[in-house]
Design an enzyme around this catalytic site. Sequence first.
Site, PDB file in Angstrom:
ATOM      1  N   HIS A 178       1.002  -1.047   0.283  1.00  0.00           N
ATOM      2  CA  HIS A 178       0.126   0.243  -0.137  1.00  0.00           C
ATOM      3  C   HIS A 178       0.945   1.283  -0.063  1.00  0.00           C
ATOM      4  O   HIS A 178       1.785   1.191   0.446  1.00  0.00           O
ATOM      5  CB  HIS A 178      -0.836  -0.367   1.186  1.00  0.00           C
ATOM      6  N   HIS A 218       5.305   6.041  -1.167  1.00  0.00           N
ATOM      7  CA  HIS A 218       6.453   5.083  -0.725  1.00  0.00           C
ATOM      8  C   HIS A 218       5.301   4.011  -1.016  1.00  0.00           C
ATOM      9  O   HIS A 218       4.049   4.062  -0.078  1.00  0.00           O
ATOM     10  CB  HIS A 218       7.718   4.976   0.063  1.00  0.00           C
TER      11      HIS A 218
END
Lengths: 171, 171
Positions: free
Chosen positions: A34, A116
């Site tokens: 995620h 990220h």
Amino acid sequence: MKYGIAIFPSKKVQDEANSYRKRYDPHYALVPPHITLKYPFESDDEEIEKSIIPALDEIAKNHKPIDIEVKKVGSFKPVENVIYLKIEPNDYLEALSDEMHKGAMEGEREHTFVPHITIAQKLSDDEFSDVYESLRMSKFDLTDRIDRFQLLYQLENESWSVYETFRLKGE
Amino acid sequence: MKYGIAIFPSKKVQDEANSYRKRYDPHYALVPPHITLKYPFESDDEEIEKSIIPALDEIAKNHKPIDIEVKKVGSFKPVENVIYLKIEPNDYLEALSDEMHKGAMEGEREHTFVPHITIAQKLSDDEFSDVYESLRMSKFDLTDRIDRFQLLYQLENESWSVYETFRLKGE
């Protein structure tokens, strides 16, 4: 109860991230790969239903789907032995996360927004160096269109369960 | 790509189920505790967006939140060494699942609908007998209001990721 807000990218990107997470990320089993938009925060059913979800509906209505790119890995060393798929700088993604820290969702931000997908964490210093040196040489060429984000809550075993999905509906 | 449709009950019920799954269910890390409404089926982005999601939106619009109860465990022995939290018979839940096997979502049903939350599977015969005998004596007294269901897809590592959340909005 702890809540968080994240983007789950497409299956292709999740599968790629999991090929590393499986070996290098002890959180592998707790949540799918995620992009965190808002780090875990305390809330309860009432606040979530009455204030957070309406705010997120509004945010989703005002943002359109976002194209992202991954070209290389990055790391949070020396703060943490974390390696991640670096999302190339993206004003739309940053604006989306920013809105989740205003108004009904105001709260101190512990971190600057560094979009990220974590693929390795809690590595020893030696492991970190080995893995990072090898991944730093790898070229990535992932693109994805993000058209939704999810509100999650944490279970007692520290895994995360999805509460609600929000589609980016802006024009 | 494989999709499935499931209900994630409240945190309280998920935590209770996980206290058993942790020890007795090798799928513990692949998906949070859930009630399956439609077993895994093959589909693709286009069919999902154009036909399945509109059908699920319609179903969600026509069903109201459903109160469920768990009073005891059940098992799929002798077919499978599975132990589950048995959802007490519930016409609303059955009707909800039935609708996911009609029209755009038609498909042969491999199983009669037995609403349940799996807490143990792939046990050896001996393990199964031990665990089942002990759990059969336990009294459960869980109630929950189900107000949503989720469309999920399976990643390469066999874990499941949520694609969309549907709120039961019927009156």
